[in-house]
Motif scaffolding. Sequence first.
Motif, PDB file in Angstrom:
ATOM      1  N   VAL A   1       0.948  -1.037  -0.006  1.00  0.00           N
ATOM      2  CA  VAL A   1       0.169   0.023   0.004  1.00  0.00           C
ATOM      3  C   VAL A   1       0.884   1.133  -0.125  1.00  0.00           C
ATOM      4  N   ARG A   2       0.976   1.954  -1.060  1.00  0.00           N
ATOM      5  CA  ARG A   2       1.935   3.139  -1.266  1.00  0.00           C
ATOM      6  C   ARG A   2       1.239   4.200  -1.340  1.00  0.00           C
ATOM      7  N   ALA A   3       1.157   5.218  -0.626  1.00  0.00           N
ATOM      8  CA  ALA A   3       0.295   6.345  -0.861  1.00  0.00           C
ATOM      9  C   ALA A   3       1.098   7.488  -1.696  1.00  0.00           C
ATOM     10  N   VAL A   4       0.048   7.932  -2.713  1.00  0.00           N
ATOM     11  CA  VAL A   4       0.883   8.970  -3.733  1.00  0.00           C
ATOM     12  C   VAL A   4       0.328  10.224  -3.738  1.00  0.00           C
TER      13      VAL A   4
ATOM     14  N   GLN B   1      -3.538  18.440   1.250  1.00  0.00           N
ATOM     15  CA  GLN B   1      -3.083  19.715   1.141  1.00  0.00           C
ATOM     16  C   GLN B   1      -2.328  20.203   2.837  1.00  0.00           C
ATOM     17  N   GLY B   2      -1.184  20.520   2.689  1.00  0.00           N
ATOM     18  CA  GLY B   2      -0.675  21.021   4.086  1.00  0.00           C
ATOM     19  C   GLY B   2      -0.100  19.880   4.943  1.00  0.00           C
ATOM     20  N   ALA B   3      -0.303  18.600   4.347  1.00  0.00           N
ATOM     21  CA  ALA B   3       0.254  17.443   5.498  1.00  0.00           C
ATOM     22  C   ALA B   3       1.546  17.227   5.401  1.00  0.00           C
ATOM     23  N   ASP B   4       2.044  16.601   6.199  1.00  0.00           N
ATOM     24  CA  ASP B   4       3.616  16.198   6.408  1.00  0.00           C
ATOM     25  C   ASP B   4       3.937  15.013   5.604  1.00  0.00           C
ATOM     26  N   PRO B   5       4.480  14.649   4.845  1.00  0.00           N
ATOM     27  CA  PRO B   5       4.750  13.408   4.084  1.00  0.00           C
ATOM     28  C   PRO B   5       5.451  12.584   5.116  1.00  0.00           C
ATOM     29  N   ALA B   6       6.110  13.031   5.828  1.00  0.00           N
ATOM     30  CA  ALA B   6       6.862  11.936   6.864  1.00  0.00           C
ATOM     31  C   ALA B   6       5.749  11.431   7.717  1.00  0.00           C
ATOM     32  N   ASP B   7       4.700  11.975   8.155  1.00  0.00           N
ATOM     33  CA  ASP B   7       3.640  11.729   8.910  1.00  0.00           C
ATOM     34  C   ASP B   7       2.347  11.054   8.406  1.00  0.00           C
ATOM     35  N   PHE B   8       2.107  11.133   7.105  1.00  0.00           N
ATOM     36  CA  PHE B   8       1.127  10.728   6.470  1.00  0.00           C
ATOM     37  C   PHE B   8       0.925   9.114   6.241  1.00  0.00           C
ATOM     38  N   THR B   9       0.039   8.514   6.628  1.00  0.00           N
ATOM     39  CA  THR B   9       0.045   7.027   6.361  1.00  0.00           C
ATOM     40  C   THR B   9      -1.567   6.517   6.128  1.00  0.00           C
ATOM     41  N   ILE B  10      -1.819   5.399   5.330  1.00  0.00           N
ATOM     42  CA  ILE B  10      -2.936   4.988   5.144  1.00  0.00           C
ATOM     43  C   ILE B  10      -3.357   3.808   6.340  1.00  0.00           C
TER      44      ILE B  10
ATOM     45  N   VAL C   1      -2.033  16.735  -3.597  1.00  0.00           N
ATOM     46  CA  VAL C   1      -0.629  17.193  -4.253  1.00  0.00           C
ATOM     47  C   VAL C   1       0.117  15.588  -4.331  1.00  0.00           C
ATOM     48  N   LEU C   2       0.510  15.478  -5.447  1.00  0.00           N
ATOM     49  CA  LEU C   2       1.266  14.084  -5.784  1.00  0.00           C
ATOM     50  C   LEU C   2       2.731  14.023  -4.996  1.00  0.00           C
ATOM     51  N   PHE C   3       2.785  12.872  -4.480  1.00  0.00           N
ATOM     52  CA  PHE C   3       4.420  12.717  -3.586  1.00  0.00           C
ATOM     53  C   PHE C   3       4.641  11.369  -3.937  1.00  0.00           C
ATOM     54  N   ASN C   4       5.694  10.669  -3.808  1.00  0.00           N
ATOM     55  CA  ASN C   4       6.207   9.686  -4.058  1.00  0.00           C
ATOM     56  C   ASN C   4       6.006   8.909  -5.286  1.00  0.00           C
TER      57      ASN C   4
END
Length: 870
Positions: free
Chosen positions: A362-365, A369-378, A388-391
């Motif tokens: 499970v890979r979040a992409v 808005q405004g969330a921290d990529p380091a803290d965002f999990t599914i 916005v797109l990341f990873n």
Amino acid sequence: MTTERYNPRTTEKKWQAVWEEHGVFTTGNDDPREKYYVLEMFPYPSGRIHMGHVRNYAMGDVVARFKRARGFNVLHPMGWDAFGMPAENAAMQHNIHPKTWTYQNIATMRGQLKSMGLSLDWSREFATCDVEYYHRQQMLFLDMVEKGLVTRKTSRVNWDPVDNTVLANEQVVDGRGWRSGALVEQRELTQWFFRITDYSEELLAGLDRLERWPEKVRTMQRNWIGKSEGLVVRWRLAGGQPAGFDTVDVYTTRPDTLFGASFIAIAADHPLAKELSQENPALQGFIEECQRTGTSAATLETAEKQGFDTGVTVAHPFDDTWKIPVYVANFVLMDYGTGAVFGCPAHDQRDLDFANKYKLPVRAVVLPQGADPADFTIGKTAYTEDGVLFNSQFLDGLTPQAAFEDVADRLRHTMLDGKPQAERRVQFRLRDWGVSRQRYWGCPIPMIHCDDCGAVPVPRADLPVVLPDDVSFDVPGNPLDRQASWKHVACPQCGFAARRETDTMDTFVDSSWYYARFTAPWENEPTDRAAADHWLPVDQYIGGIEHAILHLLYSRFFTRAMKKTGHVGIDEPFQGLFTQGMVVHEAYRDSKGDWVAPAEIRIEEKDGERIATHLATGEPVSIGAIEKMSKSKKNVVDPDDILASYGADTARWFMLSDSPPERDVIWSESGVDGAHRFVQRVWRLVQSAAGSLRDVAPEAARDGAAADVSRAAHRTLQAVADDLEKLSFNRAVARLYELVNVLSPAAQNVGKAEKQAKAALRQAFDFLIAMIAPMMPHLAEECHAALGGKKLVAELPWPDFEDALTVDDAIILPVQINGKKRGEITVARDADQKTIEQAVLALDFVVAQLEGKAPRKVIVVPQRIVNVVI
């Protein structure tokens, strides 16, 4: 003077006979008046009408009678949606022919509907099982064949193992047949289809023009048609694939999430799955299991998501070293998209459930808005909102919309085996309408199968193809398959031995054009084009919201098909649509938990609590929830009992008065008693004053106490007309209760009243009768006759109100102090500015604020507001 109690048993039959004798509701196609076509969805002849019918047809009748009074030439017909499986089931259970069962039921229900006093044009009546009707339906079928709107193909279909017939996706409810309730299976059959998908875009766009349809219905149809814009992406097979398979095409509306892909899922009947199953018994078993569930989207959404790892992998479109597994899954359909999807578990709940079940990545992409990529999990819930797109390598930082375009542009310019790796595609969820049904009691499909010539249309001159009467239902399956003398015929083209099509048409075909046939049911052709174009579209159509997809969408398609074949000149069949609520009732259980019918209990109120007792046993009965009337829970009220006890007008009045028509109405004895008391009250009121008013000419009063009666009558007339135009029946009823309250005191002393007061009261009574006539037509006729009326109320025009008498003499003005509202004042409408100023300055709250000082200014905005500036 002693007044006689109103007796609906004799009165209602009397006026129904008079209406029929005078042909009051028979409609001519050559009438020069403006047309108005009101139609309720016609009933299936199950044997008895139910309270839902009473409500539905009462509403339509109010509209028809009101519009007729307003000067329209009203078409208000009735017929019977008479083909279908219940008749065959009855044939098997009771050893009776479906035709006999059906026409007996029609006779019974016709009598019940006539007892309601409905203003129907019975001269246009037909049943869809009449040979004369399905003959013309066969004509339409052949015309549609000629225009390319019919196709025959092999496809996976929903099979009802109890009714032994195919079901359209729309006829599968929670994985079960809509009539039998049996769990639906999948089978591969060759059958006839209407090409409704040719009109997907047109049907979708047309919804925006149906402004007089409920938004809920339009939304349901938009979702069912299901337009989506996406990409078909070609994935390279990268291991484990059989010979001859190099790529798999995947349709997706979310190419922006490609870097979150963790699996590919293909349909059980995908060519790759079929090929792999040849050497894999376990996969073959899984595919067979998938085929035992329905094919509808609703079934797939609710079924447990299951998959089979094929061992095949694909290479990611942007990273040839990234290998992704291919599963056969039970939630993918071959006839939607390409029969293959890619799963992005982080951003689709179905994919997430599937990935968790089979322990896939499970890979979040997409990041909020405004969330921290380091803290965002599914967690257990997929993230499906914007962001916005990341990873996602080169897509990082883009919006999903921008990423969609970027991916589309890159893959369209990337070649795979000499072809672009992706192409844009507009996809619709709507599937072609399979109309073949493996049963006897339906319209025969006018086609003949020849081994040499293929499928050949029955020549128009040889129509109708009539159902044979000598059939048996002693074994399961379609009796037409076993009727050799009917089935075997000569080919119309080559003359050699051939076979009739033994499938009959889906009964929703019958109801998809009946509204057009009503415009000229005597014609040899399916329609009289001039009559159809005159009457159509239906101005007001009334029926249950449960038909939002099946009947209403099919009818919209069929109208377009009839336009293409030259039978009508319109696109939309129903200009206005109203979907009424259900009739509901409390459910009751005895001490054993068995359901008890309302007629079997007595309810009393003790110490503020309602106590139910079984009439036969005297035992207590528990009062349950208010639910839809159903035979299984025995909370059904028989309309015949109500009509016999109270009369049709009481039943109609209660159905219209209890709640807004779009909401459910709760049937209650107390409510019906209240409606019946009002019927008797109106009758007593009219009868008590009739002797004094019979020879009085109606005229409005403009001064004195009599003017209050005239103003109340004219205001009510104006408001009720507006309510009926808006189908706000319950509001109209409430206003009529208020008017009767106003008229009652005046009527008590009418014998001693002056000429002006009598004239005003007579006009008010005439207005009252005109207003109750659409809802309680029998009572209106009886009251009108008691007052000396010579004509039928059903033939009288709607009265006119006077504007001057609908305006209040007094108005309420908001009063502000320094721009802030502090209260209100009631003044005469024609009061001058000085009078208003003096009245405002005398108000307690104004006096308190002024503290003995004069105001700086008093601003009076005529008939709107007063502002005191301190």
